[in-house]
Design an enzyme around this catalytic site. Sequence first.
Site, short mmCIF file in Angstrom:
data_model
loop_
_atom_site.label_atom_id
_atom_site.label_comp_id
_atom_site.label_asym_id
_atom_site.label_seq_id
_atom_site.Cartn_x
_atom_site.Cartn_y
_atom_site.Cartn_z
N ASP A 34 0.87 -1.18 0.00
CA ASP A 34 0.00 0.00 0.00
C ASP A 34 0.90 1.23 0.00
O ASP A 34 2.08 1.11 0.35
CB ASP A 34 -0.90 0.01 1.26
CG ASP A 34 -2.16 0.83 1.08
OD1 ASP A 34 -3.25 0.26 1.10
OD2 ASP A 34 -2.04 2.07 0.92
N ILE A 35 0.34 2.37 -0.36
CA ILE A 35 1.15 3.60 -0.34
C ILE A 35 1.35 4.06 1.10
O ILE A 35 2.26 4.81 1.41
CB ILE A 35 0.49 4.70 -1.21
CG1 ILE A 35 1.48 5.80 -1.55
CG2 ILE A 35 -0.76 5.25 -0.55
CD1 ILE A 35 1.05 6.70 -2.69
N ASP A 52 3.40 2.59 -4.44
CA ASP A 52 2.42 3.48 -5.05
C ASP A 52 1.78 2.71 -6.21
O ASP A 52 2.48 2.28 -7.13
CB ASP A 52 3.17 4.73 -5.55
CG ASP A 52 2.28 5.69 -6.32
OD1 ASP A 52 1.12 5.32 -6.64
OD2 ASP A 52 2.74 6.80 -6.62
N TYR A 141 -16.26 8.06 -9.77
CA TYR A 141 -15.93 6.70 -9.32
C TYR A 141 -16.61 5.66 -10.22
O TYR A 141 -15.98 4.72 -10.70
CB TYR A 141 -16.39 6.56 -7.87
CG TYR A 141 -16.25 5.18 -7.27
CD1 TYR A 141 -15.01 4.59 -7.11
CD2 TYR A 141 -17.38 4.48 -6.83
CE1 TYR A 141 -14.89 3.33 -6.54
CE2 TYR A 141 -17.27 3.23 -6.26
CZ TYR A 141 -16.02 2.65 -6.11
OH TYR A 141 -15.91 1.42 -5.55
N1 SER Z 1 -19.00 1.28 -1.24
C1 SER Z 1 -18.71 2.04 -2.41
C2 SER Z 1 -19.04 3.47 -2.25
O1 SER Z 1 -19.94 3.77 -1.50
C3 SER Z 1 -19.49 1.49 -3.58
O2 SER Z 1 -18.67 0.65 -4.31
O3 SER Z 1 -18.42 4.29 -2.86
#
Ligand code: SER
Length: 314
Positions: A34-35, A52, A141
Site C-alpha cells: 500500500d502507499i 504506489d 468513481y
Molecule cells: N461502497 C462504495 C461506495 O460507497 C461502492 O462501491 O463508494
Amino acid sequence: MDKILIIGACGQIGGELTLALRKKYGNDIVIASDIREEAEILKGTGPYVVLDANDATATRALVKKENIKTIYLLAALLSATGEKNPKLCWDLNMGSLRQVLDLGVEEKIKIFWPSSIAVFGKTTPRDNTPQKTIIEPTTMYGITKYAGEMLCEYYNKKFGLDVRSVRYPGLISWKSEPGGGTTDYAVEIFYEAIKKGEYNCFLSENTYLPMMYMDDAIRATIDIMEAPRENIKTSMGYNLSAISFSPKEIAEEIKKHILSLTISYAPDHRQAIADSWPASIDDSTARLDWGWKPEFDLSKMTEVMLVNLKEKLK
Ligand code: SER
C-alpha cells in the site's frame, strides 16, 4: 507456490483479503502493499512493501523479484471522495489498473480488480438490476469502474489476459472501516449505536442500497479467482447481491439488540449518489457461472457486527 501481490492492502477490503489469503496459502506467499504505512491488522502476519499503485516501474521490479503470478488490485478512491477530487479519482483508479493490466500481459499474471454497483446510474432499472443493462454512471468513481470493466474485457479478448472482476455492493465489517464511500453509513451506524446510542444518518430513511457482509465479499473474491477460467464468461464485473436495506430498516434491526437506539436523518451530498444507484441486484449470472451464494442476511450480519464491535470498542 507462486506468489500473490495485494495492492491497496491497507484499505477496507485489502486488509481482510490479505489475512484470508495468508490463512489459505501461507503467510509468505502473500505480499501486502500500500502507499501507506502498514495497517495494524496486518502487522506481524507476513511481508509488507510500501508501493504506489501508479508506479509501474516499482510494481514491475517487485513482480519480477518475487515472481508474482497473481495480483489483487484494490487501490482506489471511492464515490464520495471521488466527487471531491474527480481528477485524482480518475488518475488513481485508471492509472493503476492500466499499468497492472500491461504488466499482467507481459508477465502472464492473473488479476483481480473490483468493480462496484457504482457503475449503474439513474437510467438503470433500480430493482433487481440485471447483469446486462443500461449503464450510465454519473459519479467519477462509477465512470472509472465502468471504463475499467471495459478495459479488463478488452485486455482479455485482445491479449488473452486472465482478469476477473465483481461489482461489490456496500461492504460491512467490524474489523476494518470504510473510507470515502456512500454506503459507509451502514458501518458508522453500528459504531455510533454502541458508543452513543444515537446516529445521525447522511442518507434519508428510505434509501435502499445493496449491501454485503465482508466475509461474503472475501469468499466471493477468492471463489471467482479459484474458479476454472472456462466458467468465467466475462472479464467485466459480475453482479453480486446479498442484502438490500434502508437506513430505517437497519436501525430497526439494531434496535432489537440496543433498544434505546435513536436515529435521525440529515441527507447530504451523498444522497444524490445513493439515488443514482440500484436498490437491489440480480446476481443470477454469478450464481450460474461460478456458484456464488451469499451466507449473511440482515439479522445474522447485525448480530455478528454487534457482538464483535462491542468487544472491540471495550
Ligand atoms: N461502497 C462504495 C461506495 O460507497 C461502492 O462501491 O463508494
